[in-house]
Design a protein around this motif. Structure first.
Motif, PDB file in Angstrom:
ATOM      1  N   SER A 159       0.819  -1.215   0.000  1.00 59.28           N
ATOM      2  CA  SER A 159       0.000   0.000   0.000  1.00 59.28           C
ATOM      3  C   SER A 159       0.857   1.270   0.000  1.00 59.28           C
ATOM      4  O   SER A 159       0.397   2.313  -0.459  1.00 59.28           O
ATOM      5  N   ILE A 160       2.096   1.192   0.471  1.00 54.64           N
ATOM      6  CA  ILE A 160       2.966   2.374   0.512  1.00 54.64           C
ATOM      7  C   ILE A 160       3.239   2.929  -0.885  1.00 54.64           C
ATOM      8  O   ILE A 160       3.016   4.117  -1.124  1.00 54.64           O
ATOM      9  N   GLU A 180      -7.597   9.300   2.891  1.00 54.70           N
ATOM     10  CA  GLU A 180      -8.683   8.611   3.599  1.00 54.70           C
ATOM     11  C   GLU A 180      -8.644   7.100   3.364  1.00 54.70           C
ATOM     12  O   GLU A 180      -8.791   6.309   4.296  1.00 54.70           O
ATOM     13  N   THR A 181      -8.404   6.686   2.135  1.00 54.82           N
ATOM     14  CA  THR A 181      -8.330   5.261   1.814  1.00 54.82           C
ATOM     15  C   THR A 181      -7.113   4.624   2.476  1.00 54.82           C
ATOM     16  O   THR A 181      -7.198   3.529   3.030  1.00 54.82           O
ATOM     17  N   PHE A 182      -5.994   5.317   2.426  1.00 49.88           N
ATOM     18  CA  PHE A 182      -4.773   4.795   3.042  1.00 49.88           C
ATOM     19  C   PHE A 182      -4.966   4.629   4.549  1.00 49.88           C
ATOM     20  O   PHE A 182      -4.609   3.594   5.117  1.00 49.88           O
ATOM     21  N   ILE A 183      -5.546   5.622   5.208  1.00 51.39           N
ATOM     22  CA  ILE A 183      -5.802   5.539   6.648  1.00 51.39           C
ATOM     23  C   ILE A 183      -6.743   4.385   6.960  1.00 51.39           C
ATOM     24  O   ILE A 183      -6.538   3.639   7.919  1.00 51.39           O
ATOM     25  N   ASP A 191      -7.100   1.676   5.176  1.00 50.18           N
ATOM     26  CA  ASP A 191      -6.323   0.442   4.965  1.00 50.18           C
ATOM     27  C   ASP A 191      -5.449   0.143   6.182  1.00 50.18           C
ATOM     28  O   ASP A 191      -5.389  -1.004   6.637  1.00 50.18           O
ATOM     29  N   ILE A 192      -4.787   1.151   6.706  1.00 46.41           N
ATOM     30  CA  ILE A 192      -3.941   0.971   7.888  1.00 46.41           C
ATOM     31  C   ILE A 192      -4.783   0.453   9.044  1.00 46.41           C
ATOM     32  O   ILE A 192      -4.398  -0.491   9.736  1.00 46.41           O
ATOM     33  N   GLY A 193      -5.940   1.069   9.247  1.00 41.51           N
ATOM     34  CA  GLY A 193      -6.840   0.622  10.311  1.00 41.51           C
ATOM     35  C   GLY A 193      -7.254  -0.823  10.129  1.00 41.51           C
ATOM     36  O   GLY A 193      -7.238  -1.608  11.085  1.00 41.51           O
ATOM     37  N   TYR A 194      -7.583  -1.201   8.904  1.00 42.44           N
ATOM     38  CA  TYR A 194      -7.994  -2.580   8.620  1.00 42.44           C
ATOM     39  C   TYR A 194      -6.866  -3.566   8.923  1.00 42.44           C
ATOM     40  O   TYR A 194      -7.078  -4.563   9.612  1.00 42.44           O
ATOM     41  N   TYR A 195      -5.665  -3.286   8.422  1.00 42.16           N
ATOM     42  CA  TYR A 195      -4.540  -4.196   8.657  1.00 42.16           C
ATOM     43  C   TYR A 195      -4.260  -4.318  10.155  1.00 42.16           C
ATOM     44  O   TYR A 195      -4.001  -5.416  10.661  1.00 42.16           O
ATOM     45  N   CYS A 196      -4.306  -3.196  10.856  1.00 42.21           N
ATOM     46  CA  CYS A 196      -4.029  -3.215  12.298  1.00 42.21           C
ATOM     47  C   CYS A 196      -5.091  -3.969  13.081  1.00 42.21           C
ATOM     48  O   CYS A 196      -4.766  -4.698  14.019  1.00 42.21           O
ATOM     49  N   ILE A 197      -6.340  -3.794  12.719  1.00 43.86           N
ATOM     50  CA  ILE A 197      -7.420  -4.515  13.413  1.00 43.86           C
ATOM     51  C   ILE A 197      -7.249  -6.014  13.219  1.00 43.86           C
ATOM     52  O   ILE A 197      -7.384  -6.799  14.161  1.00 43.86           O
ATOM     53  N   GLN A 198      -6.922  -6.422  12.006  1.00 46.03           N
ATOM     54  CA  GLN A 198      -6.719  -7.839  11.731  1.00 46.03           C
ATOM     55  C   GLN A 198      -5.497  -8.370  12.483  1.00 46.03           C
ATOM     56  O   GLN A 198      -5.538  -9.456  13.077  1.00 46.03           O
ATOM     57  N   LEU A 199      -4.411  -7.624  12.447  1.00 47.31           N
ATOM     58  CA  LEU A 199      -3.198  -8.038  13.164  1.00 47.31           C
ATOM     59  C   LEU A 199      -3.454  -8.100  14.674  1.00 47.31           C
ATOM     60  O   LEU A 199      -3.031  -9.039  15.339  1.00 47.31           O
ATOM     61  N   TYR A 230      -6.403   6.860  13.382  1.00 45.10           N
ATOM     62  CA  TYR A 230      -7.750   7.434  13.393  1.00 45.10           C
ATOM     63  C   TYR A 230      -7.748   8.918  13.727  1.00 45.10           C
ATOM     64  O   TYR A 230      -8.702   9.618  13.428  1.00 45.10           O
ATOM     65  N   GLU A 231      -6.671   9.412  14.324  1.00 42.19           N
ATOM     66  CA  GLU A 231      -6.562  10.834  14.621  1.00 42.19           C
ATOM     67  C   GLU A 231      -6.020  11.638  13.441  1.00 42.19           C
ATOM     68  O   GLU A 231      -6.062  12.866  13.454  1.00 42.19           O
ATOM     69  N   LEU A 232      -5.506  10.942  12.430  1.00 43.80           N
ATOM     70  CA  LEU A 232      -4.922  11.637  11.281  1.00 43.80           C
ATOM     71  C   LEU A 232      -6.011  12.238  10.393  1.00 43.80           C
ATOM     72  O   LEU A 232      -7.004  11.590  10.092  1.00 43.80           O
ATOM     73  N   GLU A 233      -5.771  13.468   9.971  1.00 36.29           N
ATOM     74  CA  GLU A 233      -6.648  14.083   8.991  1.00 36.29           C
ATOM     75  C   GLU A 233      -6.049  13.953   7.592  1.00 36.29           C
ATOM     76  O   GLU A 233      -6.762  13.923   6.600  1.00 36.29           O
ATOM     77  N   GLU A 234      -4.732  13.913   7.562  1.00 38.36           N
ATOM     78  CA  GLU A 234      -4.010  13.717   6.313  1.00 38.36           C
ATOM     79  C   GLU A 234      -2.737  12.936   6.617  1.00 38.36           C
ATOM     80  O   GLU A 234      -2.289  12.887   7.753  1.00 38.36           O
ATOM     81  N   VAL A 235      -2.184  12.339   5.590  1.00 38.58           N
ATOM     82  CA  VAL A 235      -0.949  11.579   5.768  1.00 38.58           C
ATOM     83  C   VAL A 235       0.172  12.343   5.067  1.00 38.58           C
ATOM     84  O   VAL A 235       0.263  12.339   3.847  1.00 38.58           O
ATOM     85  N   ASN A 236       0.991  13.001   5.877  1.00 41.85           N
ATOM     86  CA  ASN A 236       2.142  13.691   5.326  1.00 41.85           C
ATOM     87  C   ASN A 236       3.370  12.794   5.493  1.00 41.85           C
ATOM     88  O   ASN A 236       3.271  11.667   5.976  1.00 41.85           O
ATOM     89  N   GLU A 237       4.515  13.303   5.111  1.00 47.47           N
ATOM     90  CA  GLU A 237       5.742  12.496   5.153  1.00 47.47           C
ATOM     91  C   GLU A 237       6.067  12.023   6.569  1.00 47.47           C
ATOM     92  O   GLU A 237       6.467  10.881   6.790  1.00 47.47           O
TER      93      GLU A 237
END
Length: 129
Positions: free
Chosen positions: A24-25, A36-39, A41-49, A73-80
């Motif tokens: 996904s990176i 929003e989609t990336f966040i 996805d991260i949530g989904y992978y983490c919940i499963q893990l 979940y606190e992120l509004e955007e994903v910066n570097e």
């Protein structure tokens, strides 16, 4: 279905989700995926893990995933910088799973969790300024 076919241990399941995350990176960095989609996805992978880790007594991974879920979940955007923090979590999770560290890993596990927590706090502090 995935968990049932790999129920002998958590590690094959963990590797599956860690691999999906690593894929996904480039999609995100190549702007093929929005924040929003990336966040999500991260949530989904983490919940499963987190679920698998809990079932197989990988409590350090479970705790790291809980912390990363809260952070994402606190992120509004994903910066570097946010991406760097997220990648740090997944690198730590991969290292713990590859080393087959069950339980909380004692003082070293606490130190690792504290370092990850501190990275989240530092990110929030920088973003608030």
């Amino acid at each position: 279905a995935i968990l049932e076919s790999r129920s002998e241990d958590f590690l094959p399941l963990a590797e599956l989700y860690l691999e999906q995350f690593s894929k996904s990176i480039p999609r995100f960095e190549g702007e093929f995926t929005d924040d929003e989609t990336f966040i999500a996805d991260i949530g989904y992978y983490c919940i499963q893990l987190r679920a698998g880790a809990g079932m197989f007594n990988y409590s350090l991974i479970e705790d790291m995933c809980s912390l990363l879920i809260e952070f994402s979940y606190e992120l509004e955007e994903v910066n570097e910088k946010a991406l760097e923090v997220i990648q740090g979590f997944f690198a730590a999770i991969r290292a713990i799973s590859m080393a087959k560290v069950k339980g909380d890993a004692g003082d070293q596990g606490k130190e690792l969790l504290k370092a990850l927590h501190d990275a989240c706090v530092e990110y929030r502090r920088e973003e608030d300024n």
